[in-house]
Design a protein around this motif. Sequence first.
Motif, PDB file in Angstrom:
ATOM      1  N   ASN A   1       0.827  -1.190   0.000  1.00 15.01           N
ATOM      2  CA  ASN A   1       0.000   0.000   0.000  1.00 15.01           C
ATOM      3  C   ASN A   1       0.869   1.250   0.000  1.00 15.01           C
ATOM      4  O   ASN A   1       2.088   1.176  -0.056  1.00 15.01           O
ATOM      5  N   SER A   2       0.205   2.407   0.063  1.00 14.31           N
ATOM      6  CA  SER A   2       0.934   3.660  -0.113  1.00 14.31           C
ATOM      7  C   SER A   2       1.372   4.300   1.197  1.00 14.31           C
ATOM      8  O   SER A   2       1.583   5.502   1.242  1.00 14.31           O
ATOM      9  N   LEU A   3       1.481   3.527   2.255  1.00 17.89           N
ATOM     10  CA  LEU A   3       1.966   4.086   3.513  1.00 17.89           C
ATOM     11  C   LEU A   3       3.377   4.630   3.320  1.00 17.89           C
ATOM     12  O   LEU A   3       4.237   3.977   2.740  1.00 17.89           O
ATOM     13  N   LEU A   4       3.603   5.811   3.849  1.00 20.42           N
ATOM     14  CA  LEU A   4       4.917   6.438   3.714  1.00 20.42           C
ATOM     15  C   LEU A   4       6.010   5.572   4.329  1.00 20.42           C
ATOM     16  O   LEU A   4       7.090   5.410   3.755  1.00 20.42           O
ATOM     17  N   ILE A   5       5.745   5.012   5.502  1.00 14.56           N
ATOM     18  CA  ILE A   5       6.790   4.239   6.167  1.00 14.56           C
ATOM     19  C   ILE A   5       7.178   3.019   5.347  1.00 14.56           C
ATOM     20  O   ILE A   5       8.348   2.602   5.333  1.00 14.56           O
ATOM     21  N   SER A   6       6.215   2.425   4.618  1.00  9.63           N
ATOM     22  CA  SER A   6       6.534   1.289   3.749  1.00  9.63           C
ATOM     23  C   SER A   6       7.487   1.728   2.648  1.00  9.63           C
ATOM     24  O   SER A   6       8.468   1.042   2.346  1.00  9.63           O
ATOM     25  N   LYS A   7       7.188   2.852   2.032  1.00 10.17           N
ATOM     26  CA  LYS A   7       8.061   3.367   0.975  1.00 10.17           C
ATOM     27  C   LYS A   7       9.474   3.610   1.505  1.00 10.17           C
ATOM     28  O   LYS A   7      10.466   3.331   0.837  1.00 10.17           O
TER      29      LYS A   7
ATOM     30  N   ASN B   1      17.301   6.301  20.306  1.00 10.33           N
ATOM     31  CA  ASN B   1      17.939   6.955  19.156  1.00 10.33           C
ATOM     32  C   ASN B   1      17.290   6.533  17.844  1.00 10.33           C
ATOM     33  O   ASN B   1      17.137   7.342  16.918  1.00 10.33           O
ATOM     34  N   THR B   2      16.891   5.272  17.771  1.00  8.25           N
ATOM     35  CA  THR B   2      16.212   4.780  16.578  1.00  8.25           C
ATOM     36  C   THR B   2      14.863   5.472  16.409  1.00  8.25           C
ATOM     37  O   THR B   2      14.485   5.859  15.288  1.00  8.25           O
ATOM     38  N   ALA B   3      14.139   5.652  17.498  1.00 14.90           N
ATOM     39  CA  ALA B   3      12.845   6.338  17.439  1.00 14.90           C
ATOM     40  C   ALA B   3      13.009   7.775  16.955  1.00 14.90           C
ATOM     41  O   ALA B   3      12.211   8.271  16.143  1.00 14.90           O
ATOM     42  N   GLU B   4      14.042   8.437  17.435  1.00 11.21           N
ATOM     43  CA  GLU B   4      14.308   9.813  16.992  1.00 11.21           C
ATOM     44  C   GLU B   4      14.647   9.845  15.508  1.00 11.21           C
ATOM     45  O   GLU B   4      14.168  10.714  14.760  1.00 11.21           O
ATOM     46  N   TYR B   5      15.453   8.901  15.071  1.00 12.33           N
ATOM     47  CA  TYR B   5      15.844   8.810  13.672  1.00 12.33           C
ATOM     48  C   TYR B   5      14.617   8.555  12.787  1.00 12.33           C
ATOM     49  O   TYR B   5      14.442   9.205  11.738  1.00 12.33           O
ATOM     50  N   ILE B   6      13.747   7.632  13.203  1.00 13.92           N
ATOM     51  CA  ILE B   6      12.550   7.324  12.425  1.00 13.92           C
ATOM     52  C   ILE B   6      11.680   8.565  12.268  1.00 13.92           C
ATOM     53  O   ILE B   6      11.230   8.891  11.158  1.00 13.92           O
TER      54      ILE B   6
ATOM     55  N   GLU C   1      13.396  11.277   9.964  1.00 15.48           N
ATOM     56  CA  GLU C   1      13.378  10.906   8.548  1.00 15.48           C
ATOM     57  C   GLU C   1      11.956  10.891   7.993  1.00 15.48           C
ATOM     58  O   GLU C   1      11.723  11.272   6.849  1.00 15.48           O
ATOM     59  N   TYR C   2      11.011  10.464   8.806  1.00 16.31           N
ATOM     60  CA  TYR C   2       9.610  10.473   8.374  1.00 16.31           C
ATOM     61  C   TYR C   2       9.177  11.908   8.055  1.00 16.31           C
ATOM     62  O   TYR C   2       8.541  12.161   7.031  1.00 16.31           O
TER      63      TYR C   2
ATOM     64  N   GLY D   1      12.315   1.216   0.419  1.00 17.16           N
ATOM     65  CA  GLY D   1      13.076   2.064  -0.495  1.00 17.16           C
ATOM     66  C   GLY D   1      14.428   2.430   0.083  1.00 17.16           C
ATOM     67  O   GLY D   1      15.142   3.271  -0.458  1.00 17.16           O
ATOM     68  N   LYS D   2      14.772   1.814   1.214  1.00 19.52           N
ATOM     69  CA  LYS D   2      16.066   1.976   1.883  1.00 19.52           C
ATOM     70  C   LYS D   2      16.329   3.422   2.309  1.00 19.52           C
ATOM     71  O   LYS D   2      17.466   3.887   2.303  1.00 19.52           O
ATOM     72  N   LEU D   3      15.250   4.122   2.710  1.00 19.31           N
ATOM     73  CA  LEU D   3      15.408   5.483   3.207  1.00 19.31           C
ATOM     74  C   LEU D   3      15.605   5.529   4.719  1.00 19.31           C
ATOM     75  O   LEU D   3      15.751   6.598   5.290  1.00 19.31           O
ATOM     76  N   LEU D   4      15.605   4.354   5.350  1.00 22.68           N
ATOM     77  CA  LEU D   4      15.858   4.274   6.795  1.00 22.68           C
ATOM     78  C   LEU D   4      17.025   3.343   7.092  1.00 22.68           C
ATOM     79  O   LEU D   4      17.149   2.831   8.199  1.00 22.68           O
ATOM     80  N   ASN D   5      17.877   3.133   6.114  1.00 23.63           N
ATOM     81  CA  ASN D   5      18.913   2.094   6.255  1.00 23.63           C
ATOM     82  C   ASN D   5      20.167   2.575   6.972  1.00 23.63           C
ATOM     83  O   ASN D   5      21.131   1.823   7.073  1.00 23.63           O
ATOM     84  N   ARG D   6      20.168   3.788   7.512  1.00 21.00           N
ATOM     85  CA  ARG D   6      21.334   4.237   8.280  1.00 21.00           C
ATOM     86  C   ARG D   6      21.278   3.760   9.730  1.00 21.00           C
ATOM     87  O   ARG D   6      22.229   3.978  10.484  1.00 21.00           O
TER      88      ARG D   6
END
Length: 213
Positions: A2-8, A195-200, A203-204, A12-17
């Motif tokens: 679906n078109s959920l932003l978090i899925s994209k 730190n992961t929550a802050e990063y998510i 980036e979101y 889409g490797k936009l959270l891979n850091r």
Amino acid sequence: MNSLLISKMLWGKLLNRDFKIQALLSSPYAIPLLNSYNGLDTEVLYKSSIHGKGHIERVMLLGALIARAEKLSRHETNLLLFACSYHDIGRVNDRRDDLHGRRSALMIDEKGLWERFGEGNEDELRAVQAAICTHSVNDSMFDELAEEFGVKEELIPLCKTLCFCLKDADNLDRVRLHDLDTKYLRYESSRNLVNTAEYIFEEYSKNEDLQLD
């Protein structure tokens, strides 16, 4: 998908850091998360920039991260992600509201969400409802609410795990409000996700222009 932003962002490797997110996506926990995103009924979610779809998407991801860290089974993870998906559907405003968990729990039946989920039985539904109801009140209310919802004795440990994991995932997304207090997190693994929550969230927020709906 679906078109959920978090899925994209995830696929889409936009959270891979973040290495914890990398580890999640290469683990068996990625499939329940993907399935939960694909099955999310966005129409029933509370419409809000604070407790709406963005919050739910992030809480689901944080829930999956906690599930992996706490070694929940596939079935337990699916139940947790279901609870994360719909824990705020009973909201009527963005202010503190101890009753929104109860309203959300009751709406699971009213909206036919459990029937469409199609995995757990009626006894597990009661455990999920008690966990959702308890997420908006003090932990000391757990036993009373589990009894009220008719949670069977053998499912009390599952119910408590779902409740505490949901509470921690929900609390971790308080980074968006800049008022996360780690002393209210129940698991050490959750404290390790700050730190992961802050990063998510950061980036979101940067990628909200990718949202299509």
